[in-house]
Design a protein around this motif. Structure first.
Motif, PDB file in Angstrom:
ATOM      1  N   PRO A 106      -9.716  -3.696  15.489  1.00  0.00           N
ATOM      2  CA  PRO A 106     -10.153  -2.800  14.399  1.00  0.00           C
ATOM      3  C   PRO A 106      -9.199  -1.618  14.247  1.00  0.00           C
ATOM      4  O   PRO A 106      -8.850  -0.966  15.235  1.00  0.00           O
ATOM      5  N   GLY A 107      -8.786  -1.345  13.030  1.00  0.00           N
ATOM      6  CA  GLY A 107      -7.887  -0.205  12.785  1.00  0.00           C
ATOM      7  C   GLY A 107      -8.647   1.109  12.838  1.00  0.00           C
ATOM      8  O   GLY A 107      -8.077   2.154  13.106  1.00  0.00           O
ATOM      9  N   LEU A 108      -9.966   1.031  12.537  1.00  0.00           N
ATOM     10  CA  LEU A 108     -10.777   2.252  12.495  1.00  0.00           C
ATOM     11  C   LEU A 108     -12.010   2.072  13.391  1.00  0.00           C
ATOM     12  O   LEU A 108     -13.148   2.047  12.897  1.00  0.00           O
ATOM     13  N   LYS A 156      -6.359  -3.790  -6.814  1.00  0.00           N
ATOM     14  CA  LYS A 156      -5.400  -4.905  -6.848  1.00  0.00           C
ATOM     15  C   LYS A 156      -3.995  -4.351  -7.128  1.00  0.00           C
ATOM     16  O   LYS A 156      -3.846  -3.503  -8.012  1.00  0.00           O
ATOM     17  N   ASN A 157      -3.014  -4.844  -6.391  1.00  0.00           N
ATOM     18  CA  ASN A 157      -1.606  -4.429  -6.611  1.00  0.00           C
ATOM     19  C   ASN A 157      -0.779  -5.677  -6.904  1.00  0.00           C
ATOM     20  O   ASN A 157      -0.076  -6.200  -6.047  1.00  0.00           O
ATOM     21  N   GLN A 158      -0.913  -6.158  -8.160  1.00  0.00           N
ATOM     22  CA  GLN A 158      -0.263  -7.429  -8.512  1.00  0.00           C
ATOM     23  C   GLN A 158       1.169  -7.237  -8.994  1.00  0.00           C
ATOM     24  O   GLN A 158       1.528  -6.150  -9.477  1.00  0.00           O
ATOM     25  N   ASP A 168      -2.507   6.198   5.528  1.00  0.00           N
ATOM     26  CA  ASP A 168      -1.972   4.857   5.231  1.00  0.00           C
ATOM     27  C   ASP A 168      -2.085   4.051   6.525  1.00  0.00           C
ATOM     28  O   ASP A 168      -1.380   4.312   7.498  1.00  0.00           O
ATOM     29  N   THR A 169      -3.043   3.098   6.539  1.00  0.00           N
ATOM     30  CA  THR A 169      -3.267   2.398   7.810  1.00  0.00           C
ATOM     31  C   THR A 169      -3.805   0.980   7.589  1.00  0.00           C
ATOM     32  O   THR A 169      -3.584   0.399   6.529  1.00  0.00           O
ATOM     33  N   HIS A 170      -4.490   0.459   8.577  1.00  0.00           N
ATOM     34  CA  HIS A 170      -4.972  -0.925   8.517  1.00  0.00           C
ATOM     35  C   HIS A 170      -6.454  -1.014   8.819  1.00  0.00           C
ATOM     36  O   HIS A 170      -6.922  -0.363   9.738  1.00  0.00           O
ATOM     37  N   CYS A 171      -7.172  -1.827   8.059  1.00  0.00           N
ATOM     38  CA  CYS A 171      -8.579  -2.109   8.374  1.00  0.00           C
ATOM     39  C   CYS A 171      -8.626  -2.828   9.713  1.00  0.00           C
ATOM     40  O   CYS A 171      -9.445  -2.508  10.571  1.00  0.00           O
ATOM     41  N   LYS A 227       0.821  -1.220   0.000  1.00  0.00           N
ATOM     42  CA  LYS A 227       0.000   0.000   0.000  1.00  0.00           C
ATOM     43  C   LYS A 227       0.853   1.267   0.000  1.00  0.00           C
ATOM     44  O   LYS A 227       0.547   2.219  -0.715  1.00  0.00           O
ATOM     45  N   THR A 228       1.955   1.264   0.754  1.00  0.00           N
ATOM     46  CA  THR A 228       2.805   2.466   0.801  1.00  0.00           C
ATOM     47  C   THR A 228       3.449   2.710  -0.568  1.00  0.00           C
ATOM     48  O   THR A 228       3.557   3.859  -1.011  1.00  0.00           O
ATOM     49  N   THR A 229       3.840   1.633  -1.246  1.00  0.00           N
ATOM     50  CA  THR A 229       4.432   1.764  -2.590  1.00  0.00           C
ATOM     51  C   THR A 229       3.424   2.392  -3.552  1.00  0.00           C
ATOM     52  O   THR A 229       3.767   3.296  -4.328  1.00  0.00           O
ATOM     53  N   VAL A 230       2.172   1.935  -3.494  1.00  0.00           N
ATOM     54  CA  VAL A 230       1.138   2.477  -4.392  1.00  0.00           C
ATOM     55  C   VAL A 230       0.853   3.937  -4.034  1.00  0.00           C
ATOM     56  O   VAL A 230       0.732   4.791  -4.923  1.00  0.00           O
ATOM     57  N   ASN A 251      10.483  -0.731  18.333  1.00  0.00           N
ATOM     58  CA  ASN A 251      10.253  -0.765  16.886  1.00  0.00           C
ATOM     59  C   ASN A 251       8.758  -0.881  16.622  1.00  0.00           C
ATOM     60  O   ASN A 251       7.980  -1.246  17.502  1.00  0.00           O
ATOM     61  N   ARG A 252       8.367  -0.535  15.361  1.00  0.00           N
ATOM     62  CA  ARG A 252       6.927  -0.441  15.060  1.00  0.00           C
ATOM     63  C   ARG A 252       6.225  -1.795  15.141  1.00  0.00           C
ATOM     64  O   ARG A 252       5.014  -1.848  15.359  1.00  0.00           O
ATOM     65  N   ASP A 253       6.968  -2.882  14.952  1.00  0.00           N
ATOM     66  CA  ASP A 253       6.326  -4.198  14.997  1.00  0.00           C
ATOM     67  C   ASP A 253       5.970  -4.638  16.422  1.00  0.00           C
ATOM     68  O   ASP A 253       5.246  -5.616  16.609  1.00  0.00           O
ATOM     69  N   LEU A 266      -3.247   4.904  21.801  1.00  0.00           N
ATOM     70  CA  LEU A 266      -2.367   5.381  20.731  1.00  0.00           C
ATOM     71  C   LEU A 266      -3.175   5.709  19.471  1.00  0.00           C
ATOM     72  O   LEU A 266      -2.929   6.713  18.796  1.00  0.00           O
ATOM     73  N   GLN A 267      -4.152   4.848  19.171  1.00  0.00           N
ATOM     74  CA  GLN A 267      -5.015   5.079  17.997  1.00  0.00           C
ATOM     75  C   GLN A 267      -5.731   6.423  18.125  1.00  0.00           C
ATOM     76  O   GLN A 267      -5.786   7.201  17.178  1.00  0.00           O
ATOM     77  N   LYS A 268      -6.268   6.646  19.307  1.00  0.00           N
ATOM     78  CA  LYS A 268      -7.059   7.857  19.519  1.00  0.00           C
ATOM     79  C   LYS A 268      -6.187   9.112  19.343  1.00  0.00           C
ATOM     80  O   LYS A 268      -6.583  10.060  18.663  1.00  0.00           O
ATOM     81  N   THR A 282      13.887  -5.631   6.743  1.00  0.00           N
ATOM     82  CA  THR A 282      13.943  -4.449   7.607  1.00  0.00           C
ATOM     83  C   THR A 282      12.885  -4.538   8.713  1.00  0.00           C
ATOM     84  O   THR A 282      12.847  -3.706   9.604  1.00  0.00           O
ATOM     85  N   ARG A 283      11.991  -5.528   8.622  1.00  0.00           N
ATOM     86  CA  ARG A 283      10.876  -5.602   9.551  1.00  0.00           C
ATOM     87  C   ARG A 283      10.892  -6.895  10.341  1.00  0.00           C
ATOM     88  O   ARG A 283      11.524  -7.878   9.938  1.00  0.00           O
ATOM     89  N   GLU A 284      10.201  -6.884  11.498  1.00  0.00           N
ATOM     90  CA  GLU A 284      10.068  -8.120  12.282  1.00  0.00           C
ATOM     91  C   GLU A 284       8.658  -8.649  12.099  1.00  0.00           C
ATOM     92  O   GLU A 284       7.790  -8.490  12.953  1.00  0.00           O
ATOM     93  N   ARG A 285       8.401  -9.213  10.934  1.00  0.00           N
ATOM     94  CA  ARG A 285       7.082  -9.724  10.587  1.00  0.00           C
ATOM     95  C   ARG A 285       6.747 -10.968  11.399  1.00  0.00           C
ATOM     96  O   ARG A 285       7.625 -11.775  11.709  1.00  0.00           O
ATOM     97  N   ASP A 286       5.437 -11.141  11.691  1.00  0.00           N
ATOM     98  CA  ASP A 286       5.006 -12.406  12.287  1.00  0.00           C
ATOM     99  C   ASP A 286       5.110 -13.465  11.196  1.00  0.00           C
ATOM    100  O   ASP A 286       4.905 -13.171  10.017  1.00  0.00           O
TER     101      ASP A 286
END
Ligand code: AP5
Length: 189
Positions: A100-102, A171-173, A87-90, A15-18, A54-56, A69-71, A134-138
């Motif tokens: 819920p992100g929103l 779609k971002n294929q 730029d966020t998450h559903c 999403k950030t790339t797009v 870190n953000r993760d 933090l969301q608020k 660069t990230r600590e993904r699950d």
């Protein structure tokens, strides 16, 4: 007041790339959007409070801490009067389930005109995550990412019912980034 567009997608969908590509091309047409990364806003507040390194780590925080933090992030973003892309998450996948992100207190502050879901094939998301050291993904498998992507659609429908915002899926294929950017530009013009 400018347009408020919320752009979401599972981590690594691009999403950030797009968003970056779209902003750059719209600028050539003299159309300006300020883009705000909701996670960065939360992260800056969380760092000031000494909660994470870190953000993760944020999605592993206590649920109440994530809500606070969301608020705070939503209140900061609500002050922007220009056209804005958030730029966020559903939904955020936390150890306790999907957050819920929103939620209502974020939607009431931000009042989005549109929620965009950026999606792609799950195997492409897996590959993009594997390449990003660069990230600590699950560690997540195919079914888990698919479930998350599907769940995000249900939540976007709920946000739309609550605020009256429209929901658009882009779609971002692989190898088709330019197509995603063109589609996003058509919506944001
Ligand atoms: P955030 O910063 O949004 O992190 P993320 O979801 O992990 O997002 P990424 O930036 O890693 O992924 P992306 O989809 O933007 O992909 P990218 O463009 O980098 O959020 C961080 C944290 O903040 C969350 O974990 C959460 O804790 C918190 N948070 C955020 N919002 C919140 C909210 N509302 N409520 C509560 N907490 C919240 O691309 C990935 C890779 O794919 C790149 O290498 C790129 O080159 C490649 N790529 C992209 N498009 C293509 C393409 N078409 N073809 C080939 N490769 C591509």
């Amino acid at each position: 007041m400018g347009k408020r567009v919320v752009i979401t997608g599972v981590p690594g969908v691009g999403k950030t790339t797009v968003i970056d590509g779209t902003k750059e091309k719209l600028k050539e047409e003299n159309i300006d959007y300020t883009s705000i990364n909701f996670g960065t806003c939360m992260f800056e507040v969380a760092c000031e409070q000494g909660k994470v390194k870190n953000r993760d780590e944020m999605r592993k925080l206590d649920q109440m801490e994530q809500k606070e933090l969301q608020k705070t992030a939503a209140q900061l973003i609500a002050k922007i009067q220009d056209n804005v892309i958030v730029d966020t998450h559903c939904t955020v996948s936390t150890p306790g389930g999907y957050l819920p992100g929103l939620p209502s207190w974020v939607l009431q502050e931000m009042k989005p005109d549109m929620v965009i879901l950026v999606e792609t094939d799950v195997d492409q998301i897996l590959m993009r995550r594997m390449k990003d050291d660069t990230r600590e993904r699950d560690t997540e498998g195919y079914i888990s990412i698919k479930d998350h992507q599907d769940y995000n659609r249900f939540m976007a429908a709920a946000y739309s019912m609550y605020t009256g915002c429209t929901v658009k899926i882009i779609k971002n294929q692989d190898f088709l980034l330019e197509k995603s950017i063109e589609e996003m530009m058509d919506i944001l013009r």
